[in-house]
Scaffold this active site. Sequence first.
Site, PDB file in Angstrom:
ATOM      1  N   LEU A   1       0.830  -1.199   0.000  1.00  0.00           N
ATOM      2  CA  LEU A   1       0.000   0.000   0.000  1.00  0.00           C
ATOM      3  C   LEU A   1       0.866   1.251   0.000  1.00  0.00           C
ATOM      4  CD1 LEU A   1      -2.698  -0.902   2.707  1.00  0.00           C
ATOM      5  CD2 LEU A   1      -2.897  -1.107   0.216  1.00  0.00           C
ATOM      6  N   ASP A   2       0.327   2.334  -0.584  1.00  0.00           N
ATOM      7  CA  ASP A   2       0.986   3.635  -0.484  1.00  0.00           C
ATOM      8  C   ASP A   2       1.152   4.015   0.986  1.00  0.00           C
ATOM      9  OD1 ASP A   2       0.966   3.837  -3.243  1.00  0.00           O
ATOM     10  OD2 ASP A   2      -0.786   5.152  -3.315  1.00  0.00           O
ATOM     11  N   ARG A   3       2.105   4.883   1.235  1.00  0.00           N
ATOM     12  CA  ARG A   3       2.397   5.283   2.617  1.00  0.00           C
ATOM     13  C   ARG A   3       1.159   5.819   3.341  1.00  0.00           C
ATOM     14  NH1 ARG A   3       6.465  10.217   4.442  1.00  0.00           N
ATOM     15  NH2 ARG A   3       5.943  10.154   6.668  1.00  0.00           N
TER      16      ARG A   3
ATOM     17  N   THR B   1      -2.044   5.347   2.583  1.00  0.00           N
ATOM     18  CA  THR B   1      -3.232   4.501   2.488  1.00  0.00           C
ATOM     19  C   THR B   1      -3.190   3.502   3.642  1.00  0.00           C
ATOM     20  OG1 THR B   1      -3.328   4.691   0.074  1.00  0.00           O
ATOM     21  CG2 THR B   1      -4.472   2.824   1.064  1.00  0.00           C
TER      22      THR B   1
ATOM     23  N   ARG C   1      -6.760   6.402  -6.946  1.00  0.00           N
ATOM     24  CA  ARG C   1      -6.612   7.849  -6.797  1.00  0.00           C
ATOM     25  C   ARG C   1      -6.703   8.543  -8.155  1.00  0.00           C
ATOM     26  NH1 ARG C   1      -1.048   8.129  -3.667  1.00  0.00           N
ATOM     27  NH2 ARG C   1      -1.472  10.376  -3.736  1.00  0.00           N
TER      28      ARG C   1
END
Length: 299
Positions: free
Chosen positions: A132-134, A136, A231
Amino acid sequence: MDYLLTNTTTEFLVLKKFLLKKQISQRTLSKIRRKEITLTSSGRPIDLKGRIAPGEKVKLVFPPENNPDIVPDFTSLEILYEDANWLAVNKPAGLATVPGPANRTTTLVNQVKGYMVAQKMADRVPHIITRLDRFTSGVVLIAKHHLAQSMVEAQVEKHAMDKRYLAVVAGKVEPPTGLIDLPIARVAGQPQRIIAPTGQPAQTRYWVKQTSNNASLVEAKLYTGRNHQIRLHFSALGYPLLGDQLYGGDQYLIARQALHAASLSFLDPFSKRQIKLVAALPQDLQQLLINLNLPFVES
């Protein structure tokens, strides 16, 4: 660790094809060729080009895994599920998943390494399956050892895992359900991704769960796994995620992208049963929904 496989057919099978049918990946086969993983039958080393008889058993012996470059961080984890092969955690927003140039000591990988050390596990290399993105939050699945990563690889490559996200976006999303099918491309030297005909195929299915005049809570399912896919897809339709400065989201009510990996389902290649992992909505997103008058009841 040792892993035992049996030829349950009535035929002689070429060992390489037999292992592939048992979901052993090409990467693991390469390690067997390089003698990094031992392959034996009745205690004797065997060759991938050989044949395995009906009822014959083969054993894969994996050496213990450890990477001294991963510094253990003993911060506690929110564990959603654990067995001998898998660890699933609820990653908080703001925590990087893997080490990078700017942070090599306090990421999720470091925390999982700390957990493995504290539990005195023989294998101490976290294999991140869903990253996951930082900023998220939500479900992250980790394989505890190389074999588990190897056997789930096909599901990852074929996008066979059912990954569901909850996102809070600007505006009243119309229609209330749909498929976003827009290719995504990189921008050289930039973190942003763009919609471009030359990009990689990307598909996102969505369902509006709650809506008001100025915001919507949507559930999204990924059919592909491009960076920033949810996103960018919603931003391209004119509904940027709240808090997502990179793609035009308003940061008035929340300072990070309002995106949460709510659930993940996959077929456990060891037990052959479906495992569903669920991560509760974090407090900041719960408060955001209250502020927007978007009531949400988790199922």
